[in-house]
Design a protein around this motif. Sequence first.
Motif, short mmCIF file in Angstrom:
data_model
loop_
_atom_site.label_atom_id
_atom_site.label_comp_id
_atom_site.label_asym_id
_atom_site.label_seq_id
_atom_site.Cartn_x
_atom_site.Cartn_y
_atom_site.Cartn_z
N ARG A 68 -8.16 7.50 3.18
CA ARG A 68 -7.06 7.23 3.95
C ARG A 68 -6.99 7.34 5.45
NH1 ARG A 68 -2.99 6.87 -0.08
NH2 ARG A 68 -1.43 6.70 1.75
N LYS A 72 -4.75 2.01 -5.81
CA LYS A 72 -4.37 2.88 -7.04
C LYS A 72 -3.58 4.31 -6.46
CE LYS A 72 -8.57 1.82 -9.70
NZ LYS A 72 -7.86 1.37 -10.77
N ARG A 73 -2.61 4.80 -7.01
CA ARG A 73 -1.96 5.90 -6.78
C ARG A 73 -2.84 7.15 -6.43
NH1 ARG A 73 3.07 5.40 -6.69
NH2 ARG A 73 4.40 3.58 -7.69
N GLU A 74 -2.71 7.87 -5.69
CA GLU A 74 -3.37 9.01 -5.15
C GLU A 74 -3.84 9.96 -6.47
OE1 GLU A 74 -2.99 12.78 -2.29
OE2 GLU A 74 -2.79 10.96 -1.31
N SER A 75 -2.68 10.14 -7.43
CA SER A 75 -2.77 11.00 -8.39
C SER A 75 -3.74 10.62 -9.67
CB SER A 75 -1.35 11.37 -9.20
OG SER A 75 -1.31 10.07 -9.52
N VAL A 76 -3.89 9.02 -9.55
CA VAL A 76 -4.80 8.44 -10.49
C VAL A 76 -6.16 8.55 -9.80
CG1 VAL A 76 -5.74 6.25 -11.32
CG2 VAL A 76 -2.98 6.81 -11.36
N GLU A 132 0.97 -1.17 0.07
CA GLU A 132 0.08 -0.01 -0.07
C GLU A 132 0.91 1.36 -0.10
OE1 GLU A 132 -4.03 -1.60 2.51
OE2 GLU A 132 -2.54 -0.15 3.41
N ARG A 133 2.01 1.21 0.18
CA ARG A 133 2.86 2.28 0.45
C ARG A 133 2.79 3.10 -1.14
NH1 ARG A 133 6.83 2.99 3.87
NH2 ARG A 133 8.54 4.65 3.39
N GLY A 134 2.33 4.53 -0.70
CA GLY A 134 2.22 5.62 -1.77
C GLY A 134 0.99 5.05 -2.71
N ARG A 135 -0.01 4.13 -2.12
CA ARG A 135 -1.27 3.99 -2.74
C ARG A 135 -2.29 3.99 -1.85
NH1 ARG A 135 -0.13 1.37 -7.81
NH2 ARG A 135 1.94 0.75 -8.04
#
Length: 596
Positions: free
Chosen positions: A123, A75-79, A57-60
């Motif tokens: 989050r 999913k990545r936060e930017s996505v 989950e690191r960065g997602r």
Amino acid sequence: MLVNYPLLYLHGWRPDPILALRGWNLRHNHKIRFIGAALGVSFFVFALVNSVIFVIERGRMPLMTRINGQNVGLKRESVVRQKLHFNFEQQAITLGLPGESRALNAKESGILLQIDQTINMARATTGWRRLPVINLFSNFNSSITPVYSVNQQQLSSVLASVITAEQKNPTDARLVVPIENAEEIFVSPAQNGYVLSAKVAADQVTNSVTVNSEFVVEVNKEVLYPNIKTVDLQQNIPKAKELAKAKINLKTQNKQTYLPDNVIRSLMTVRAENNKPKISLDRPKLIEQLKAISGTFYVAPVATTITLLDGDVSSTTAGVAGQTLDTEKTADAIIVAFESEAFEVNANLSDITSPKVYKRTYSNSNQGLYKLIEDFAKSHGGSYKVAVVELKDGVGPTRSAFYAADDQIITASTFKVFVAYVALLKIEQGLYTLQTPTSQGTIDHCIHQMLIPSDDDCALALQHLIGWSEIDRVLAAAGFTSTDLNNSTGGDKVSTARDEMLLLTKLYNGELLNKSSVDYLFSIMDDQVYRSGIIAGSRGAQTPSKVGILYGLRHDIGIVYSLRATYALVVLTNNAGGNFTNIKLLSEQIYDFYNR
């Protein structure tokens, strides 16, 4: 060995607890070791799984996270931001209106998706949910509701533009009154209406979006009830039938007329009084009906005649006020009487002020002539500069008047009389002859051309021959101090009505040229082709003249040889309208002044 501990307790025996526990441990030792090993393995697996999920989950987004029902786990936060933004751009608010649905873009309506707050909520974890495995199982049965903010003013404005027209006025119950037969009166039923409020709709949308993330809203409507209800009006049918047979007698002290029953039926209506129907008459229609019969009471006024002599009141003949029917007050009186079931009504009359008629007369004097010209100039459009002088051979002027005669004005083509005078003066001085050539022909030819068809080229040729400054010098020496014809470097030629009058009178009196030159000049002017001004207003009298036409200027100057007087007349106008019509009308009045 079985020991009946309770029985031993009854006999006073007390076992050693430590020995008892040691015995139990010896009997169950293999079970205790198995359970301990199982707990250790479970804790290791739990820790391992949490560690693995934490790394994944690191960065997602956390595993199995759902926002508004859509899975965005891992999913990545930017996505996620991009997806939320794209979905919201397409988001529509569906308004359920009476009889239809309307879709509005949410963003354009003042609703904004708070992406940062929404992601932070997705989050956010507390307590045991901080452990990824616990959070994973928690996410199976939950979904994050997006956070929205609402610009209430913008939303209300957008909704107002949509639902303002979505309303229906209630319809009162009304009487249907056939003109032919009072017995056939019946009631047209009332109908409820409704109205929608933009503010209420905005509150509904705000609550639905921010609380439930719902974008489908059924807009509440407020029912509007009629003032006159069907059941109430039906109870008045018998009374309506009786009133529909009435005739109204309208009278004054010495005159009367009446409104027949069929007219009354055409005017019958219903109004609400204390939430109850009141049978009445339609006021606007009644006023129109009274206008049609108002001639019965009309008394024409007699005008007050005011005679003015040279602008001052000389006598007054008093008139008499008239009378007419005051239709509005009379209509109100008839309605009150009808509702009270009284059918004799006194008509209301109003006075008609006696009009004032001014009869203008003018004395046979300078003052009378001036006032005649002033009254004409003030009662007609445009500006006027007028000079008129009576001429008598060997005697000089008698009755004369000057109106705005010292105001400079562009001469238009009347300056050509000045040029002709100077040219003839130079001939008398021996400098030229009538046959002296110019660039446009002889002097004789050019004088004819510039005075009759008003040719500009011939006038220019004579100015070049004599000299522009020389012409102005001669005119100034002869007393025409307000005249400037030298516009060789630009501008317009200017003069005044007084200077142009002075030119005509000095020519007539022989003060500028000898008699043969004057006769030559006046005979040419007598052949003038523009004859709709002074000539047309001189009742057929011989009138040598010269007109000027330029921009909005219409000028005419000349000498009138009338039956009882010879006079010089200068009329210079600007924007007077009607081409030369007003000059003709003024000329007629001046002619009549001199010939009465």
